[in-house]
Design an enzyme around this catalytic site. Structure first.
Site, PDB file in Angstrom:
ATOM      1  NE  ARG A   1      -4.099  -1.497   2.056  1.00 42.49           N
ATOM      2  CZ  ARG A   1      -4.733  -1.977   3.246  1.00 42.49           C
ATOM      3  NH1 ARG A   1      -4.277  -1.554   4.423  1.00 42.49           N
ATOM      4  NH2 ARG A   1      -5.657  -3.034   3.055  1.00 42.49           N
TER       5      ARG A   1
ATOM      6  CB  CYS B   1     -12.567  -1.974   5.875  1.00 42.80           C
ATOM      7  SG  CYS B   1     -11.966  -2.672   6.824  1.00 42.80           S
TER       8      CYS B   1
ATOM      9  CD  GLN C   1     -12.440  -0.732  12.505  1.00 39.14           C
ATOM     10  OE1 GLN C   1     -11.846   0.416  12.791  1.00 39.14           O
ATOM     11  NE2 GLN C   1     -11.867  -1.530  11.781  1.00 39.14           N
TER      12      GLN C   1
ATOM     13  CB  SER D   1     -17.386  -9.181   8.242  1.00 39.12           C
ATOM     14  OG  SER D   1     -17.400  -7.990   7.886  1.00 39.12           O
ATOM     15  N   GLY D   2     -14.670  -7.660   9.499  1.00 48.67           N
ATOM     16  CA  GLY D   2     -13.327  -6.921   9.119  1.00 48.67           C
ATOM     17  C   GLY D   2     -12.353  -7.798   9.298  1.00 48.67           C
TER      18      GLY D   2
ATOM     19  CD  GLU E   1      -8.235  -0.913  11.040  1.00 48.09           C
ATOM     20  OE1 GLU E   1      -7.547  -1.889  10.512  1.00 48.09           O
ATOM     21  OE2 GLU E   1      -9.333  -1.015  10.227  1.00 48.09           O
TER      22      GLU E   1
ATOM     23  CE  LYS F   1      -3.128  -2.355   8.592  1.00 45.24           C
ATOM     24  NZ  LYS F   1      -3.738  -3.803   8.490  1.00 45.24           N
TER      25      LYS F   1
ATOM     26  NE  ARG G   1     -12.740  -6.620  14.600  1.00 45.68           N
ATOM     27  CZ  ARG G   1     -12.136  -6.297  13.265  1.00 45.68           C
ATOM     28  NH1 ARG G   1     -12.913  -5.572  12.574  1.00 45.68           N
ATOM     29  NH2 ARG G   1     -10.912  -6.374  13.143  1.00 45.68           N
TER      30      ARG G   1
ATOM     31  CG  HIS H   1     -15.707  -0.939   9.475  1.00 46.27           C
ATOM     32  ND1 HIS H   1     -16.003  -1.942  10.064  1.00 46.27           N
ATOM     33  CD2 HIS H   1     -14.523  -1.352   8.860  1.00 46.27           C
ATOM     34  CE1 HIS H   1     -15.276  -3.046   9.761  1.00 46.27           C
ATOM     35  NE2 HIS H   1     -14.262  -2.519   9.148  1.00 46.27           N
TER      36      HIS H   1
ATOM     37  CG  ASN I   1     -16.746  -4.348   6.868  1.00 42.26           C
ATOM     38  OD1 ASN I   1     -18.001  -4.392   7.082  1.00 42.26           O
ATOM     39  ND2 ASN I   1     -16.088  -5.653   6.981  1.00 42.26           N
TER      40      ASN I   1
HETATM   41  N1  LIG Z   1     -12.548  -8.328   5.837  1.00 44.07           N
HETATM   42  C1  LIG Z   1     -12.686  -7.233   5.451  1.00 44.07           C
HETATM   43  O1  LIG Z   1     -13.590  -6.391   5.711  1.00 44.07           O
HETATM   44  C2  LIG Z   1     -11.403  -6.509   4.755  1.00 44.07           C
HETATM   45  C3  LIG Z   1     -11.759  -5.206   4.405  1.00 44.07           C
HETATM   46  C4  LIG Z   1     -10.643  -4.685   3.547  1.00 44.07           C
HETATM   47  C5  LIG Z   1      -9.397  -5.184   3.184  1.00 44.07           C
HETATM   48  N2  LIG Z   1      -9.284  -6.674   3.997  1.00 44.07           N
HETATM   49  C6  LIG Z   1      -8.136  -6.996   3.397  1.00 44.07           C
HETATM   50  O2  LIG Z   1      -8.346  -8.233   2.401  1.00 44.07           O
HETATM   51  C7  LIG Z   1      -7.580  -9.326   2.737  1.00 44.07           C
HETATM   52  C8  LIG Z   1      -8.329 -10.580   2.763  1.00 44.07           C
HETATM   53  O3  LIG Z   1      -9.339 -10.350   4.023  1.00 44.07           O
HETATM   54  P1  LIG Z   1     -10.174 -11.423   4.716  1.00 44.07           P
HETATM   55  O4  LIG Z   1     -11.176 -10.595   5.640  1.00 44.07           O
HETATM   56  O5  LIG Z   1     -10.960 -11.910   3.320  1.00 44.07           O
HETATM   57  O6  LIG Z   1      -9.566 -12.368   5.141  1.00 44.07           O
HETATM   58  P2  LIG Z   1      -9.954 -14.054   5.174  1.00 44.07           P
HETATM   59  O7  LIG Z   1     -11.205 -14.389   5.344  1.00 44.07           O
HETATM   60  O8  LIG Z   1      -8.851 -14.767   6.280  1.00 44.07           O
HETATM   61  O9  LIG Z   1      -9.463 -14.783   3.702  1.00 44.07           O
HETATM   62  C9  LIG Z   1      -8.051 -14.862   3.350  1.00 44.07           C
HETATM   63  C10 LIG Z   1      -8.074 -15.766   2.316  1.00 44.07           C
HETATM   64  O10 LIG Z   1      -6.669 -15.971   1.688  1.00 44.07           O
HETATM   65  C11 LIG Z   1      -6.167 -17.433   1.400  1.00 44.07           C
HETATM   66  N3  LIG Z   1      -4.799 -17.407   1.442  1.00 44.07           N
HETATM   67  C12 LIG Z   1      -3.874 -17.382   2.434  1.00 44.07           C
HETATM   68  N4  LIG Z   1      -2.733 -17.617   2.065  1.00 44.07           N
HETATM   69  C13 LIG Z   1      -2.759 -17.449   0.725  1.00 44.07           C
HETATM   70  C14 LIG Z   1      -1.778 -18.045  -0.432  1.00 44.07           C
HETATM   71  N5  LIG Z   1      -0.293 -17.964  -0.099  1.00 44.07           N
HETATM   72  N6  LIG Z   1      -2.247 -18.168  -1.821  1.00 44.07           N
HETATM   73  C15 LIG Z   1      -3.420 -18.257  -1.967  1.00 44.07           C
HETATM   74  N7  LIG Z   1      -4.458 -17.954  -0.940  1.00 44.07           N
HETATM   75  C16 LIG Z   1      -4.293 -17.640   0.290  1.00 44.07           C
HETATM   76  C17 LIG Z   1      -6.896 -18.045   2.766  1.00 44.07           C
HETATM   77  O11 LIG Z   1      -7.014 -19.216   2.619  1.00 44.07           O
HETATM   78  P3  LIG Z   1      -7.402 -20.613   3.262  1.00 44.07           P
HETATM   79  O12 LIG Z   1      -9.037 -20.408   3.672  1.00 44.07           O
HETATM   80  O13 LIG Z   1      -7.174 -21.771   3.015  1.00 44.07           O
HETATM   81  O14 LIG Z   1      -6.814 -20.122   4.758  1.00 44.07           O
HETATM   82  C18 LIG Z   1      -8.376 -17.293   2.800  1.00 44.07           C
HETATM   83  O15 LIG Z   1      -9.366 -17.904   2.198  1.00 44.07           O
HETATM   84  C19 LIG Z   1      -6.625  -8.976   3.793  1.00 44.07           C
HETATM   85  O16 LIG Z   1      -5.362  -8.438   3.386  1.00 44.07           O
HETATM   86  C20 LIG Z   1      -7.326  -7.961   4.562  1.00 44.07           C
HETATM   87  O17 LIG Z   1      -6.347  -7.043   5.467  1.00 44.07           O
HETATM   88  C21 LIG Z   1     -10.319  -7.115   4.622  1.00 44.07           C
END
Ligand SMILES: NC(=O)c1ccc[n+]([C@@H]2O[C@H](COP(=O)([O-])OP(=O)(O)OC[C@H]3O[C@@H](n4cnc5c(N)ncnc54)[C@H](OP(=O)(O)O)[C@@H]3O)[C@@H](O)[C@H]2O)c1
Length: 356
Positions: free
Chosen positions: A112, A148, A175, A178-179, A201, A204, A234, A241, A329
């Site tokens: 970023r 987010c 927040q 799900s974040g 956070e 950031k 949270r 959020h 978010n």
């Molecule tokens: N949640 C939000 O509201 C939000 C908002 C903005 C940004 N983000 C950002 O978006 C990203 C994803 O967040 P999330 O909330 O979706 O997390 P999450 O639910 O933990 O999902 C992450 C996914 O990535 C997969 N993964 C991990 N290592 C990998 C690799 N080396 N190659 C391919 N896939 C891999 C994981 O697979 P497994 O299931 O097999 O572990 C999991 O399915 C993070 O960087 C987070 O900071 C999240």
């Protein structure tokens, strides 16, 4: 834009990954051809990981998550990847995709703050796409969206700043669970509770918001210098959020002028980006809005549900202007934000000619 670019989602089994699938399944410009999972999830069907209330889009639930291989994606004709990887995994994987010539649109924090990587909220700093012309690495473009919490904040602040000329901005957040991604915050920690800490956070929010609101000259960005002080907590809400903002103002526009600045703000009008809400900011005048349950899906048409940001409870106690802002978010602050970044990049010629 009428033709299509083939696309892959990295981390498709995660929370943001599933929102990507939902948003890209019938996207008019991007053709979602590949779902990539972690090595752990290799071979698993998307429906086995699915956690959103609505079922997976037709035809996607039975698709299997495939292992990561930038070269294979490239050979299969993929032009852009949407990354929903955790920050730790994202750095090397996104760089490898970029080196393979893929365009990368990432939710993760890994790249970023790099000077040649746009940190983009299209209504706020579309001109930061120009940073791509300074790219030191060969390969495809890499564009990120902010955390987010910053997304809703900078959208609400952008039209206000010239009017109020703030000397400081304070924000306290509520927040959603799900974040934290899947599987989420442990239920016994979340229920009947508020956790006044989200690792990294507050830093950031301050750093990324100042960067996005900063001034670009050529291929460098000078971050905004107004201090942004965040308290992040949270709360037991599923999605959305909510943020309580106090702007310490040097000027004193009326509440009407502030309302007009928000409701007339629509910098992407006329660009016809499929996921851009018009207007991007909605002002609620009821005493008890915005609320996550009622306002998180704000948007003007089906494709922009959850892409608009809702402001309300505006109070003016000079020199403090106070209001609440709410954004989804995982949609505006996550997958939808990345899709909108890719649409802007496509419209500006960054993706080159479509192949399909
Ligand atoms: N949640 C939000 O509201 C939000 C908002 C903005 C940004 N983000 C950002 O978006 C990203 C994803 O967040 P999330 O909330 O979706 O997390 P999450 O639910 O933990 O999902 C992450 C996914 O990535 C997969 N993964 C991990 N290592 C990998 C690799 N080396 N190659 C391919 N896939 C891999 C994981 O697979 P497994 O299931 O097999 O572990 C999991 O399915 C993070 O960087 C987070 O900071 C999240």
């Amino acid at each position: 834009v009428t033709a299509r670019w083939a696309a892959a989602v990295l981390g498709a089994g995660g929370y943001i990954g599933q929102h990507f699938v939902r948003l890209l399944a019938d996207h008019p410009w991007f053709d979602l051809t590949h779902l990539v999972g972690s090595e752990r999830s290799g071979g698993r069907r998307l429906e086995d990981a699915w956690a959103l209330p609505d079922p997976p889009p037709a035809g996607f639930g039975r698709r299997r998550l495939e292992p990561m291989s930038p070269a294979r994606l490239r050979r299969a004709g993929v032009r852009l990847v949407f990354s929903a990887l955790p920050g730790t995994a994202a750095g090397p994987v996104e760089s490898a995709c970029q080196r393979a010539g893929l365009a990368v649109f990432s939710n993760a924090s890994a790249h970023r703050m790099e000077p040649s990587v746009p940190l983009l909220v299209p209504e706020v700093n579309a001109d930061h796409l120009r940073l791509l012309s300074s790219r030191r690495h060969r390969g495809g473009p890499l564009v990120t969206n902010p955390n987010c919490t910053s997304t809703g904040l900078v959208l609400a602040l952008k039209p206000l700043l010239p009017l109020v000329r703030p000397s400081a901005i304070h924000v306290a957040t509520y927040q959603a669970l799900s974040g934290a991604g899947l599987p989420g915050v442990a239920s016994l920690a979340a229920v009947d509770n508020v956790i006044p800490f989200i690792a990294g956070e507050e830093e950031k929010v301050a750093r990324e918001s100042a960067w996005i609101l900063g001034t670009r000259s050529g291929v460098t960005v000078r971050p905004a210098t107004t201090p942004i002080l965040a308290h992040c907590a949270r709360v037991p809400v599923r999605d959305g959020h909510l943020e309580a903002v106090t702007v310490v103002a040097r000027s004193r526009p009326t509440a009407d002028e502030i309302g007009r600045a928000w409701t007339s703000f629509d910098p992407l009008a006329g660009l016809d980006l499929p996921s851009a809400p018009h207007p991007p900011l909605q002002l609620r005048t009821e005493p008890d809005r915005p609320q996550p349950v009622r306002d998180r899906w704000a948007g003007d048409r089906p494709r922009t549900r959850g892409m608009a940001v809702v402001v309300g409870r505006v109070r003016w106690t000079p020199p403090n202007l106070r209001f609440f802002v709410l954004s989804h978010n995982a949609v505006r602050g996550g997958a939808g934000g990345s899709v909108l970044n890719a649409e802007l990049a496509a419209a500006r010629g960054v993706l080159g000619e479509p192949e399909r």
